[in-house]
Design an enzyme around this catalytic site. Structure first.
Site, PDB file in Angstrom:
ATOM      1  N   VAL A  17       0.832  -1.207   0.000  1.00 27.72           N
ATOM      2  CA  VAL A  17       0.000   0.000   0.000  1.00 27.72           C
ATOM      3  C   VAL A  17       0.866   1.256   0.000  1.00 27.72           C
ATOM      4  O   VAL A  17       0.651   2.173  -0.795  1.00 27.72           O
ATOM      5  CB  VAL A  17      -0.949   0.013   1.213  1.00 27.72           C
ATOM      6  CG1 VAL A  17      -1.724   1.327   1.275  1.00 27.72           C
ATOM      7  CG2 VAL A  17      -1.899  -1.166   1.159  1.00 27.72           C
ATOM      8  N   ARG A  48      11.305  -0.287   8.001  1.00 33.87           N
ATOM      9  CA  ARG A  48      12.171  -1.107   8.857  1.00 33.87           C
ATOM     10  C   ARG A  48      13.381  -1.623   8.085  1.00 33.87           C
ATOM     11  O   ARG A  48      14.472  -1.729   8.631  1.00 33.87           O
ATOM     12  CB  ARG A  48      11.381  -2.289   9.425  1.00 33.87           C
ATOM     13  CG  ARG A  48      10.406  -1.915  10.533  1.00 33.87           C
ATOM     14  CD  ARG A  48       9.781  -3.151  11.136  1.00 33.87           C
ATOM     15  NE  ARG A  48       9.013  -3.917  10.160  1.00 33.87           N
ATOM     16  CZ  ARG A  48       8.494  -5.115  10.375  1.00 33.87           C
ATOM     17  NH1 ARG A  48       8.666  -5.701  11.554  1.00 33.87           N
ATOM     18  NH2 ARG A  48       7.792  -5.734   9.447  1.00 33.87           N
ATOM     19  N   VAL A 134     -11.326   0.202   6.349  1.00 38.16           N
ATOM     20  CA  VAL A 134     -12.455  -0.699   6.118  1.00 38.16           C
ATOM     21  C   VAL A 134     -12.799  -0.713   4.635  1.00 38.16           C
ATOM     22  O   VAL A 134     -13.057   0.332   4.041  1.00 38.16           O
ATOM     23  CB  VAL A 134     -13.695  -0.269   6.927  1.00 38.16           C
ATOM     24  CG1 VAL A 134     -14.854  -1.230   6.664  1.00 38.16           C
ATOM     25  CG2 VAL A 134     -13.386  -0.218   8.412  1.00 38.16           C
ATOM     26  N   GLY A 136     -11.161  -1.227   1.806  1.00 33.65           N
ATOM     27  CA  GLY A 136     -10.262  -0.770   0.748  1.00 33.65           C
ATOM     28  C   GLY A 136     -10.714   0.488   0.045  1.00 33.65           C
ATOM     29  O   GLY A 136     -10.904   1.535   0.659  1.00 33.65           O
ATOM     30  N   ILE A 138     -13.522   1.201  -1.326  1.00 38.34           N
ATOM     31  CA  ILE A 138     -14.951   1.542  -1.272  1.00 38.34           C
ATOM     32  C   ILE A 138     -15.169   2.751  -0.365  1.00 38.34           C
ATOM     33  O   ILE A 138     -14.809   2.710   0.816  1.00 38.34           O
ATOM     34  CB  ILE A 138     -15.776   0.357  -0.738  1.00 38.34           C
ATOM     35  CG1 ILE A 138     -15.538  -0.893  -1.598  1.00 38.34           C
ATOM     36  CG2 ILE A 138     -17.253   0.706  -0.711  1.00 38.34           C
ATOM     37  CD1 ILE A 138     -16.165  -2.145  -1.028  1.00 38.34           C
ATOM     38  N   GLU A 192      -2.857 -14.885   2.867  1.00 42.02           N
ATOM     39  CA  GLU A 192      -1.511 -14.852   3.410  1.00 42.02           C
ATOM     40  C   GLU A 192      -1.037 -16.277   3.706  1.00 42.02           C
ATOM     41  O   GLU A 192      -1.832 -17.220   3.769  1.00 42.02           O
ATOM     42  CB  GLU A 192      -1.488 -14.043   4.709  1.00 42.02           C
ATOM     43  CG  GLU A 192      -1.953 -12.605   4.570  1.00 42.02           C
ATOM     44  CD  GLU A 192      -0.947 -11.725   3.843  1.00 42.02           C
ATOM     45  OE1 GLU A 192       0.218 -12.143   3.710  1.00 42.02           O
ATOM     46  OE2 GLU A 192      -1.331 -10.623   3.407  1.00 42.02           O
ATOM     47  N   ASP A 203      -9.982 -10.111  11.192  1.00 43.89           N
ATOM     48  CA  ASP A 203      -9.945  -8.928  10.333  1.00 43.89           C
ATOM     49  C   ASP A 203     -11.333  -8.313  10.200  1.00 43.89           C
ATOM     50  O   ASP A 203     -11.524  -7.101  10.370  1.00 43.89           O
ATOM     51  CB  ASP A 203      -9.397  -9.324   8.958  1.00 43.89           C
ATOM     52  CG  ASP A 203      -9.425  -8.184   7.959  1.00 43.89           C
ATOM     53  OD1 ASP A 203      -8.480  -7.382   7.951  1.00 43.89           O
ATOM     54  OD2 ASP A 203     -10.392  -8.096   7.170  1.00 43.89           O
ATOM     55  N   LYS A 207     -13.099  -4.534  11.613  1.00 42.28           N
ATOM     56  CA  LYS A 207     -13.856  -3.629  10.749  1.00 42.28           C
ATOM     57  C   LYS A 207     -15.283  -3.440  11.256  1.00 42.28           C
ATOM     58  O   LYS A 207     -15.838  -2.331  11.182  1.00 42.28           O
ATOM     59  CB  LYS A 207     -13.851  -4.180   9.323  1.00 42.28           C
ATOM     60  CG  LYS A 207     -12.451  -4.202   8.696  1.00 42.28           C
ATOM     61  CD  LYS A 207     -12.426  -4.975   7.390  1.00 42.28           C
ATOM     62  CE  LYS A 207     -11.024  -5.007   6.800  1.00 42.28           C
ATOM     63  NZ  LYS A 207     -10.924  -5.843   5.582  1.00 42.28           N
ATOM     64  N   GLY A 306      -5.828  -4.646  -1.589  1.00 44.59           N
ATOM     65  CA  GLY A 306      -4.875  -4.472  -2.685  1.00 44.59           C
ATOM     66  C   GLY A 306      -4.188  -3.129  -2.625  1.00 44.59           C
ATOM     67  O   GLY A 306      -4.728  -2.173  -2.053  1.00 44.59           O
TER      68      GLY A 306
END
Length: 430
Positions: A17, A48, A134, A136, A138, A192, A203, A207, A306
């Site tokens: 991102v 990092r 929350v 992405g 949208i 993942e 997750d 949200k 994404g």
């Protein structure tokens, strides 16, 4: 007239991102400046591992000292896309203390500690925006916080995790089992290496906490959200759903009680009718269904994750925050004036689909029906199939409290004629 002195942005994190945020800020610099009314400049990127920074980010902007970056004093906006609780929380509060507003995509932190972050932002006169936390790309947070601020929202129900929707969609359309569908999601990059946060509902629960807090103007923390994963969903469940004209989705559901005196927030798999708009959400897409008193039913749909979609939401917030700074104003802060309690899952009223393995002999159905009646759970339909002394019994109930259903299932397990409870699933969206 456009201001010539640029507004400076510090970026914390430069992964999938963050790198897209940096790229769009660079390639669309002129358009962003025109929309804001002043140039916007990427002033530093904290990471990092500098050797992992993606191409296109100037090396002289990269630092491993995130604390020094947010303390500079000339930073207008800090964009936090590193995730997790710490050091993100400390970095965000430090940014507020040193005169910067914050744009974050950190759903876990906001769900756990949003109230203290809001308080810190207000104390120092800064903005806290988090559209990307929350669903992405949208547009959802801003419509709830602003567009629907004059309305009363009664329910928010949606698919807010693309990984789980992809897996369930594949199980539905191809007949694949859970493990097979998960393997495909992993191979395509939707899941993942450790998919626990997605498939066990963590997750989506984070949200849901954020959405419930905004929708109902009350504080809802992650610990308030009832959570069930989807790893136990089987091909047999989908077969049963199809017989009912339904499919199965992992849903985040936030509701205001009928009397308006409490709210609930939950995440779990559920059967929904094929006629419901959420049933047609395919692949890794997200969709959220909002029910408001005046506006009626609204649905927000699009890619929920994404690099590019999430960066789009981040930069929308950056533009809004920069405009606020030029106007020496701040946007909406926390709205928790209702202070409504969050009711436990046992108080939630819904329908249920229960599959039982039973002995194939006379009187079994009567025994099962008696148990439901004794616990105040009304049966809508029953389907029974039997062979060679064994049978399956599928019961669909009318609406009942979750606590009553739990008591019913516990009693059913004690019947000699019930070999086991194959599955229990809620039925939503009717």
């Amino acid at each position: 007239m456009m201001r010539t002195r640029p507004l400076k942005v510090a970026l914390l994190g430069c992964g999938v991102v963050g790198s897209e945020v940096a790229r769009i800020m660079t390639t669309h610099a002129d358009d962003l400046a025109a929309r804001i009314g002043a140039p916007v400049e990427l002033a530093g990127v904290a990471v990092r591992r500098p050797d992992k920074v993606r191409g296109g980010v100037p090396a002289d902007l990269v630092t491993t000292d995130a604390t020094a970056l947010v303390k500079r004093g000339d930073i207008d906006v800090v964009v936090e896309v590193i995730g997790g609780i710490e050091p993100a929380r400390t970095l965000i509060t430090t940014a507020f203390e040193h005169g910067a507003s914050v744009v974050s995509a950190n759903k876990a932190l906001l769900a756990q500690d949003g109230a203290s972050l809001y308080a810190a932002a207000e104390q120092h006169g800064q903005d806290l925006y988090y559209e990307a936390a929350v669903a992405g790309a949208i547009p959802l947070i801003r419509p709830l916080r602003e567009s629907l601020a004059g309305d009363k929202i009664n329910r928010v129900m949606g698919i807010v995790n693309g990984t789980t929707n992809f897996i369930l969609d594949k199980m539905d359309t191809s007949g694949a089992g859970y493990s097979e569908a998960l393997d495909e999601a992993t191979a395509l990059g939707y899941a993942e290496a450790d998919p626990t946060a997605d498939v066990e509902g963590f997750d989506a629960a984070a949200k849901a906490a954020i959405l419930a807090g905004i929708a109902f103007h009350t504080r809802v923390r992650l610990d308030d959200v009832h959570r069930e994963g989807m790893t136990e969903v089987t091909a047999a469940d989908f077969a049963s759903a199809k017989q009912m004209g339904c499919t199965i989705k992992l849903l985040a559901i936030c509701e205001r009680a009928a009397d308006g005196e409490s709210v609930t927030a939950r995440v779990h798999p559920a059967m929904i009718p094929l006629s419901h708009p959420l049933a047609s959400v395919r692949e890794a897409y997200n969709a959220v269904f909002v029910e408001a008193e005046a506006a009626g039913r609204l649905m927000f749909y699009g890619p929920g994750a994404g690099g590019s979609p999430t960066a789009s939401a981040v930069l929308g917030d950056v533009v809004a925050v920069c405009r606020n700074r030029l106007n020496e104003a701040t946007g909406p802060g926390e709205s928790a004036y209702t202070q409504l309690p969050v009711s436990p899952m046992g108080d939630v009223v819904t329908r249920y689909h229960i599959s039982l393995d039973v002995a194939d002999k006379p009187g079994v159905l009567a025994q099962v029906a008696t148990v439901f009646a004794e616990h105040g759970v009304s049966i809508d339909t029953v389907r029974q199939q039997g062979k060679d002394g064994e049978a399956s019994l599928v019961v669909v109930t009318h609406r009942a409290p979750d606590a009553a259903l739990s008591g019913t299932v516990e009693a059913l397990r004690k019947l000699d004629t019930v070999r086991g409870v194959a599955s229990i699933m809620r039925v939503e969206g009717e």
